[in-house]
Design a protein around this motif. Structure first.
Motif, mmCIF file in Angstrom:
data_model
loop_
_atom_site.group_PDB
_atom_site.id
_atom_site.type_symbol
_atom_site.label_atom_id
_atom_site.label_comp_id
_atom_site.label_asym_id
_atom_site.label_seq_id
_atom_site.Cartn_x
_atom_site.Cartn_y
_atom_site.Cartn_z
ATOM 1 N N LYS A 40 32.457 -37.225 87.058
ATOM 2 C CA LYS A 40 32.931 -38.497 87.074
ATOM 3 C C LYS A 40 33.924 -38.567 88.020
ATOM 4 N N ALA A 41 34.695 -37.631 88.628
ATOM 5 C CA ALA A 41 35.941 -37.667 89.552
ATOM 6 C C ALA A 41 35.113 -37.571 90.910
ATOM 7 N N LEU B 40 42.675 -30.436 91.748
ATOM 8 C CA LEU B 40 41.041 -30.606 92.318
ATOM 9 C C LEU B 40 40.696 -32.242 92.610
ATOM 10 N N GLU B 41 41.109 -32.900 91.653
ATOM 11 C CA GLU B 41 41.244 -34.270 91.802
ATOM 12 C C GLU B 41 41.763 -34.999 93.260
ATOM 13 N N ALA C 107 34.363 -30.081 81.419
ATOM 14 C CA ALA C 107 34.860 -30.013 82.863
ATOM 15 C C ALA C 107 34.075 -30.297 83.742
ATOM 16 N N MET C 108 32.616 -30.108 83.406
ATOM 17 C CA MET C 108 31.588 -30.616 84.505
ATOM 18 C C MET C 108 31.427 -32.047 84.349
ATOM 19 N N GLU C 109 31.476 -32.766 82.974
ATOM 20 C CA GLU C 109 31.424 -34.064 83.013
ATOM 21 C C GLU C 109 32.438 -34.775 83.654
ATOM 22 N N LEU D 204 23.916 -34.339 85.168
ATOM 23 C CA LEU D 204 24.926 -35.275 85.358
ATOM 24 C C LEU D 204 24.763 -35.858 86.559
ATOM 25 N N THR D 205 24.424 -35.389 87.900
ATOM 26 C CA THR D 205 24.406 -35.930 89.101
ATOM 27 C C THR D 205 23.103 -36.384 89.633
ATOM 28 N N GLY D 206 21.871 -36.225 88.779
ATOM 29 C CA GLY D 206 20.650 -36.741 89.256
ATOM 30 C C GLY D 206 19.994 -35.906 90.515
#
Length: 168
Positions: A100-101, A68-69, A94-96, A126-128
């Motif tokens: 971050k990724a 995924l990364e 995983a969402m966090e 997390l994303t805004g």
């Protein structure tokens, strides 16, 4: 990043599908070779290419997380999935890690939710950025998520700006 082939007039958007019911989501779309062809747009045949990941790609040996990364630089949109049944909930960690990724460049790419309100709220915190569409996973309405993502992907973020004034 979308793949453009001007000679054959093909445009492919790459979509990561992450969560507990990712397989169900893509099955509802009746994909051909992992892709969904959209209608013609200005002579081009755009497609969405989906790549599926589990609710926690970094769990276990972490190979899916690494995949995924490595996929993130190519990702144009996200679909996050969740279900209310036991064992199909999203993973907060995983969402966090996904947020971050994606940061800082890809954090605000279009995202759709095929899941419940808790996932929707967590992703937005997390994303805004709000999801472009949220669909209840108890139904079979995966296509509405895809339509909203397609609209968001086709919208141009580029605005016209007046030329600078003449100096001199």
């Amino acid at each position: 990043m979308a793949t453009l082939d001007s000679e054959q007039q093909k445009l492919v958007f790459h979509v990561a599908v992450v969560g507990g019911v990712s397989q169900r989501f893509v099955q509802l779309l009746n994909l051909v070779g992992g892709e969904l062809e959209l209608g013609e747009v200005k002579g081009y045949r755009p497609r969405l290419a989906f790549r599926v990941f589990s609710d926690d790609p970094w769990a276990g040996d972490g190979k899916d997380g690494t995949a995924l990364e490595e996929f993130i630089p190519s990702v144009d949109a996200l679909v996050l999935t969740d279900a209310f049944e036991e064992g199909k909930h999203y993973s907060s960690s995983a969402m966090e890690r996904l947020a971050k990724a994606l940061a800082p460049v890809k954090l605000r790419i279009p995202s759709g939710i095929f899941g419940g309100p808790a996932l929707t709220q967590e992703w937005q915190s997390l994303t805004g950025a709000p999801a472009v569409h949220v669909s209840d996973p108890r139904g079979d309405d995966a296509l509405s998520v895809v339509k909203a993502l397609a609209r968001a992907l086709f919208r141009s973020g580029v605005r016209s700006t007046p030329p600078p004034p003449n100096v001199g």
